[in-house]
Design an enzyme around this catalytic site. Structure first.
Site, short mmCIF file in Angstrom:
data_model
loop_
_atom_site.label_atom_id
_atom_site.label_comp_id
_atom_site.label_asym_id
_atom_site.label_seq_id
_atom_site.Cartn_x
_atom_site.Cartn_y
_atom_site.Cartn_z
N ASP A 36 0.85 -1.20 0.00
CA ASP A 36 0.00 0.00 0.00
C ASP A 36 0.88 1.24 0.00
O ASP A 36 1.77 1.36 0.84
CB ASP A 36 -0.89 -0.04 1.25
N ASN A 38 -0.61 4.57 -0.36
CA ASN A 38 -1.30 5.81 0.01
C ASN A 38 -1.97 5.74 1.38
O ASN A 38 -2.80 6.57 1.74
CB ASN A 38 -2.32 6.22 -1.07
N ASP A 40 -4.21 3.78 2.73
CA ASP A 40 -5.60 3.38 2.96
C ASP A 40 -5.72 1.91 3.40
O ASP A 40 -6.82 1.38 3.55
CB ASP A 40 -6.48 3.65 1.72
N ASP A 44 -1.80 -1.44 -3.79
CA ASP A 44 -2.20 -0.70 -5.00
C ASP A 44 -1.17 -0.85 -6.12
O ASP A 44 -0.09 -1.43 -5.93
CB ASP A 44 -2.45 0.78 -4.66
N ASP A 113 -5.99 -11.66 -14.53
CA ASP A 113 -6.95 -12.70 -14.21
C ASP A 113 -8.17 -12.50 -15.11
O ASP A 113 -8.66 -11.38 -15.25
CB ASP A 113 -7.36 -12.55 -12.74
N ASP A 214 -9.86 -17.95 -14.75
CA ASP A 214 -10.51 -18.35 -13.51
C ASP A 214 -11.63 -19.35 -13.71
O ASP A 214 -12.48 -19.17 -14.59
CB ASP A 214 -11.09 -17.07 -12.87
N GLU A 271 -7.30 -22.30 -14.61
CA GLU A 271 -7.60 -22.97 -13.35
C GLU A 271 -8.64 -24.04 -13.66
O GLU A 271 -9.80 -23.73 -13.92
CB GLU A 271 -8.17 -21.95 -12.35
N HIS A 343 -3.56 -17.72 -3.87
CA HIS A 343 -4.45 -16.91 -3.02
C HIS A 343 -5.65 -17.68 -2.48
O HIS A 343 -6.42 -17.13 -1.70
CB HIS A 343 -4.93 -15.70 -3.83
N ASP A 344 -5.85 -18.91 -2.94
CA ASP A 344 -6.97 -19.73 -2.45
C ASP A 344 -6.51 -20.82 -1.50
O ASP A 344 -7.33 -21.61 -1.02
CB ASP A 344 -7.66 -20.46 -3.62
#
Ligand code: TEU
Ligand code: CA
Length: 601
Positions: A36, A38, A40, A44, A113, A214, A271, A343-344
């Site tokens: 990140d 900025n 938040d 990003d 993706d 995906d 996938e 990520h899964d």
């Protein structure tokens, strides 16, 4: 039992046409958790831009970005509201274009993706469909009449609950394989398909190198939507069993490929779960639907019968056999993409290694045997520093939709809250989604604000900054490992060489040879010409690792020519001991070595 090289009968390696992406190393970025800039609390595009040199130095060629499109983030961006817009949270289209240009400058490629089995319920198409359930856009989705006041069929979605959701003001329902906010797109509609192809080509025109595709196996439905035998306490049946009964996905995938990827020489990695018997060649053979697909066979070992709460632990011997069998099968047809985690999935260090090996040596060992397999290695962010699962103290700490569902499934099956939390802690997708640990500063240097998901408590011990300073760190090792894989001397053998398992009967040893092969044909597009011949005949490399607690002594089958890599001992010390005359190789606990041996006995 040793299997000799060159005797697979169907050795495609010899006849394989070179592609630009063969021999490349890929890296998956999950943008929300990467960096990140900025404050938040959300990663990003600027964060990614600032780390391109870091990735280049690591040895990365292809970057896969998990979805960065405009989205309500019900499923972290896998619910797309506008395929042509960048999510504000991540940045702007200008920044994306800058990212493309900056990667090109570094001779790197971006793949995005491609989530086209479903979109978001906030997508314009779906809003229009709801506004006019008899109109043109309703047929972009699966709108079906219910049966006697019930949904059209008894399917359970991947994220729990019925796959069918009422269309307000009608007696119809719409289909969603994932969350109710992710309506499935109707691939039987040629108009919808054309819209998707135009979109894919728009991105390829921009200069993308390709896509990670995906959940694509879900696009072909059994249009009869038959009721199935219930398989859970909720009285529903898993929706993937309907997908298994569908026929004819190949025609849809060929149509997609023909109208898009093949016109751009794009790299596609799909996938694909639940492939049918005998379909491998059709998917990744020379004329396959995709460049490659992920090999999830080892990950499937922890599929629970009913959910995460009954997910079995991965046993070493099963894992070894699964990886070996998959490699032997795949090399008959093409190349697969090899992952330890994504990520899964939970972190590989916490999943595939025994408790005593969940440390730097173990992370390096697992990396070695995975990265040097035949196929395209995909490193997941943080894997290169040995990130592992987090400690989860309450269900509120999770953000993931699937984790929340699996917690309920466990509670309904009779587990206590504590037990359900333990099950989720072990299997949760959020284990991979905790912020990347850049430093020992606040929030691991990921953000100056409040991170959207908690940072793993171990960031002071495991982070990029401290590993940069330590030449023996996991990070430095990964750099060496990727450099070896891509080195001019060994690139050919690691890319095209045959995979031949060895020492399969020796307890706790995972070992294989990569054996150089004959001449290949040069692909016109690669510009390789005569020099493009696979010049690795006669080269033989042994990759051997000891996953056990005790040292193991192996009888060497071939004289050692050169020690290429070792995760525990200094190369010079290893070289002194492993001369041409050496007969045995002693591997300490959690030790991995890579040796060039004399090709022929
Ligand atoms: O995943 C598809 C999928 O079927 C599995 O990953 C599985 O359903 C999930 O991990 C259950 O926990 C893809 C994406 O990789 C995933 O992140 C998305 O949530 C899903 O598609 C929907 O787009
Ligand atoms: Ca941000």
């Amino acid at each position: 039992m040793n299997r000799e090289a060159g005797k697979t009968g169907n050795n495609l390696t010899d006849a394989m046409t070179r592609k630009w992406w063969h021999g490349k190393v890929a890296y998956q970025i999950y943008p929300k958790s990467f960096l990140d800039t900025n404050g938040d609390g959300i990663g990003d595009l600027r964060g990614i831009l600032s780390k391109l040199d870091y990735l280049k130095e690591l040895g990365i060629d292809i970057i896969w970005l998990s979805p960065i499109y405009k989205s309500p983030f019900v499923d972290q961006g896998y619910d797309i509201a506008d395929y042509y817009a960048i999510a504000e949270e991540f940045g702007t289209m200008e920044e994306f274009d800058e990212l493309l240009a900056e990667t090109k400058k570094r001779d790197m490629h971006i793949i995005m993706d491609l989530v086209i089995n479903h979109c978001s319920d906030q997508h314009e198409w779906f809003r229009k469909a709801l506004a006019d359930p008899e109109g043109e856009y309703a047929d972009y989705f699966y709108f079906r009449k219910g049966k006697d006041g019930n949904p059209p069929s008894n399917y359970r979605s991947y994220f729990g609950g019925s796959c069918w959701e009422p269309v307000p003001g009608t007696d119809k329902y719409y289909l969603h394989m994932f969350a109710r906010e992710q309506p499935d797109l109707n691939w039987e509609n040629p108009g919808l398909r054309q819209e998707l192809y135009d979109m894919v080509n728009w991105w390829l025109e921009k200069g993308l190198a390709g896509f990670r595709i995906d959940a694509i196996i879900n696009i072909k439905k059994n249009l009869a939507f038959p009721d199935l035998e219930p398989d859970g306490r909720d009285g529903l049946a898993s929706c993937w069993r309907m997908i298994e009964s569908a026929r004819g996905i190949g025609e849809l995938l060929e149509d997609l490929k023909h109208h898009t990827f093949s016109q751009y020489d794009a790299f596609t990695v799909a996938e694909v779960f639940n492939m049918k018997e005998g379909e491998l060649e059709e998917f990744i053979g020379p004329e396959g639907h995709f460049s490659t697909i992920f090999d999830f066979s080892a990950h499937s070992l922890s599929d629970g019968e009913h959910g995460w709460y009954d997910a079995p632990e991965v046993e070493f011997e099963k894992w070894r056999k699964t990886v070996i069998d998959a490699q032997l099968e795949i090399q008959k047809y093409g190349m697969e993409a090899n992952i330890i985690e994504n990520h899964d999935e939970p972190r590989g260090v916490s999943r595939f290694l025994p408790a005593y090996a969940r440390n730097a040596a173990g992370a390096k060992m697992l990396g070695t045997v995975s990265v040097l397999l035949r196929g395209i290695p995909f490193i997941y962010q943080g894997q290169e520093i040995g990130m592992c699962n987090a400690e989860w103290n309450s269900i509120q700490e999770f953000d993931d939709i699937s984790t929340k569902d699996q917690y309920q499934v466990a509670i309904e099956a009779g587990l206590s809250e504590k037990e359900a939390l333990t099950a989720c802690g072990r299997m949760s997708r959020d284990n991979a989604r905790t912020p990347v640990q850049w430093s020992s500063q606040k929030n691991a240097g990921f953000t100056t604000g409040t991170p959207w998901l908690k940072v793993n408590d171990n960031y002071k011990e495991i982070n990029v900054e401290s590993q940069e300073e330590d030449p023996d760190s996991v990070l430095h090792y990964y750099r060496k490992l990727l450099a070896l894989r891509k080195s001019p001397e060994y690139k050919e053998v690691f890319t095209y060489g045959e995979f031949v398992p060895v020492y399969e009967d020796t307890e706790s040893i995972m070992a294989y040879y990569r054996v150089g092969c004959g001449e290949g044909t040069a692909d016109a597009g690669s510009g390789a010409g005569a020099a493009g011949r696979m010049g690795c005949a006669g080269t033989r490399v042994l990759v051997a690792a000891n996953f056990g607690r005790e040292a193991v002594s192996l009888q060497l089958e071939y004289p050692v020519k050169k020690v290429l890599l070792s995760n525990r001992t200094k190369l010079s010390a290893r070289a002194e001991e492993l001369t041409l005359q050496a007969q045995t190789l002693i591997l300490e606990s959690c030790e991995a070595v890579v040796l060039e041996v004399v090709g022929d006995k």
